[in-house]
Design a protein around this motif. Sequence first.
Motif, mmCIF file in Angstrom:
data_model
loop_
_atom_site.group_PDB
_atom_site.id
_atom_site.type_symbol
_atom_site.label_atom_id
_atom_site.label_comp_id
_atom_site.label_asym_id
_atom_site.label_seq_id
_atom_site.Cartn_x
_atom_site.Cartn_y
_atom_site.Cartn_z
ATOM 1 N N ALA A 1 101.149 20.090 -81.676
ATOM 2 C CA ALA A 1 100.020 20.645 -81.916
ATOM 3 C C ALA A 1 100.177 21.780 -83.097
ATOM 4 C CB ALA A 1 99.058 21.228 -80.967
ATOM 5 N N THR B 1 95.619 25.902 -83.825
ATOM 6 C CA THR B 1 94.784 25.515 -82.764
ATOM 7 C C THR B 1 95.421 26.164 -81.447
ATOM 8 O OG1 THR B 1 94.390 23.209 -83.696
ATOM 9 C CG2 THR B 1 94.201 23.621 -81.293
ATOM 10 N N ARG C 1 93.999 29.863 -81.158
ATOM 11 C CA ARG C 1 92.653 29.724 -80.853
ATOM 12 C C ARG C 1 92.225 29.367 -79.619
ATOM 13 N NH1 ARG C 1 89.688 26.323 -85.514
ATOM 14 N NH2 ARG C 1 91.564 25.224 -85.325
ATOM 15 N N LEU C 2 93.102 28.809 -78.695
ATOM 16 C CA LEU C 2 92.892 28.263 -77.571
ATOM 17 C C LEU C 2 93.607 29.352 -76.648
ATOM 18 C CD1 LEU C 2 93.987 24.721 -77.237
ATOM 19 C CD2 LEU C 2 91.763 25.516 -76.744
ATOM 20 N N THR D 1 90.860 32.090 -76.476
ATOM 21 C CA THR D 1 89.619 31.683 -75.811
ATOM 22 C C THR D 1 90.045 31.948 -74.250
ATOM 23 O OG1 THR D 1 88.957 30.054 -77.636
ATOM 24 C CG2 THR D 1 88.018 29.719 -75.411
ATOM 25 N N LEU E 1 84.535 26.692 -76.732
ATOM 26 C CA LEU E 1 85.707 25.541 -76.787
ATOM 27 C C LEU E 1 85.417 24.709 -78.141
ATOM 28 C CD1 LEU E 1 85.942 23.784 -73.179
ATOM 29 C CD2 LEU E 1 87.470 25.425 -74.365
ATOM 30 N N SER F 1 86.769 26.674 -80.780
ATOM 31 C CA SER F 1 88.394 26.601 -80.839
ATOM 32 C C SER F 1 88.964 25.506 -80.987
ATOM 33 C CB SER F 1 88.680 27.159 -79.343
ATOM 34 O OG SER F 1 88.295 28.399 -79.104
ATOM 35 N N LEU F 2 88.404 24.408 -80.695
ATOM 36 C CA LEU F 2 89.240 23.101 -80.567
ATOM 37 C C LEU F 2 89.008 22.327 -81.990
ATOM 38 C CD1 LEU F 2 88.654 21.811 -76.999
ATOM 39 C CD2 LEU F 2 91.231 22.581 -78.202
ATOM 40 N N ARG F 3 87.708 22.464 -82.713
ATOM 41 C CA ARG F 3 87.583 21.439 -83.565
ATOM 42 C C ARG F 3 86.905 22.129 -85.022
ATOM 43 N NH1 ARG F 3 82.697 18.829 -84.212
ATOM 44 N NH2 ARG F 3 83.577 17.313 -85.163
#
Length: 454
Positions: A34, A38, A41-42, A45, A334, A337-339
């Motif tokens: 990954a 990303t 950010r996760l 979060t 989310l 954070s994810l996309r």
Amino acid sequence: LGLVHPLQCALLPLQVSCLCGSAPCLLCGCCPSAKNSTISRLLFTLFLFLGTLVSIIMIIPGVEKELHKLPGFCQGSGSVLGVETNVDCSSFLGHKAVYRMGFAMAAFFGLFAVLMVCVRSSRDPRAALHNGFWFIKFLLLVGITVGAFYMPDGTFTSVWFYFGVVGSFLFILIQLVLLIDLAHSWSQRWLRNADEGSARGWYAALCTVTFTFYAASIAAVVLLFVFYTRPEGCTEGKAFISINLILCLIVSIVSILPKIQEAQPHSGLLQASLITLYTFYITWAALANVPTRLCNPTLLLRNGTGSATAPEPLTTWWDAPSIVGLVIFILCTLFISLRSSDHPQVNKLMLTEESGAGSGAGAVEEEEGAVHRAYDNEQDGVAYSYSFFHLCLLLAALYIMMTLTNWYRPDESLQVLRSPWTAVWVKISSSWAGLLLYLWTLVAPLVLPDRDFS
């Protein structure tokens, strides 16, 4: 120790250093490769969700009743919470604890928002602070939280309430931007699938979802009129529901006008139905804060003796709008954070990477048997604005603080928690702002024909 494999001994210091190292260290071997951006950010979060979980635990009635047993936390705690010794503050402890937890999370993310201003790539020394030192950052968050609980109260709760109101309003606008983007992406993807495959099936699904959203919106309008208005009085509630109903009809009609369809072939009733449903959720949340018992059957007032003026005993501060708001908060956070968005205009507004970006220097192609790890995809340029991301989490912390406390605040005497009209107007204003924003996405190609809104 003699039985431990030498390689394990060599890796032990590396594993320990991961507590203070970069995001790649924190990705286990069973996870797919990954991007470093990303993972960071996760993890931030996750910090926000951890603080939210602590806030939820503190406001649970059973835990709230036990907080006053902490030394100096309630009785005789004038130097800590600003409550006089002759006041039974047990009914306010959960409320005050959530406010202080919200302040700690806002201060934590605000600090990083300031520190990360103008970070351009991972070569900036501050990028290492953003993408690493996770255990130290966890300790920093814990330290700020502990310090927040020892701040003198005084006017803190009253003043911080208005900070929460402003931050929540801004986060609701961010939610609306994400929702509009989701609606447009959803419609475009299904129409594209209809062009490439079974058109009848995809169009049937599109019509079914659109009909469901509109049916739920009509049901919401009926229920709002039944439960939050009366034949005589409740003028504000009737006006709010009626205005939003008219505005939703307008945007629905505009979305299928020939001129709009010509400028934006993918616009349609799916987007309008989703925006309509969300608008009536915001209207419901606003009416649930109307400080009039006759027009708001869910109104809750707590006084200093811990009793509630509701006709039946209530076991929690959370009402149905707050639970729905909590779910939307989790999904939107989310999403941030994810996309990234499929639309360059939204990416520009949210300061995030475009789809497929960040695959340059440092990218790793997965091969069979390859080590799964995170890789640095920001050596040539950051994939998102670090500062803006932390600002979004700051606003999210304020939003969840207000959601968990139902937007209630204590009066000047600290004897009663009330639901002010401020909360009602902020939520209603945000619903109007969302409808106007969606309307602008429809008419913008006609107003500004020289710009690319594809």
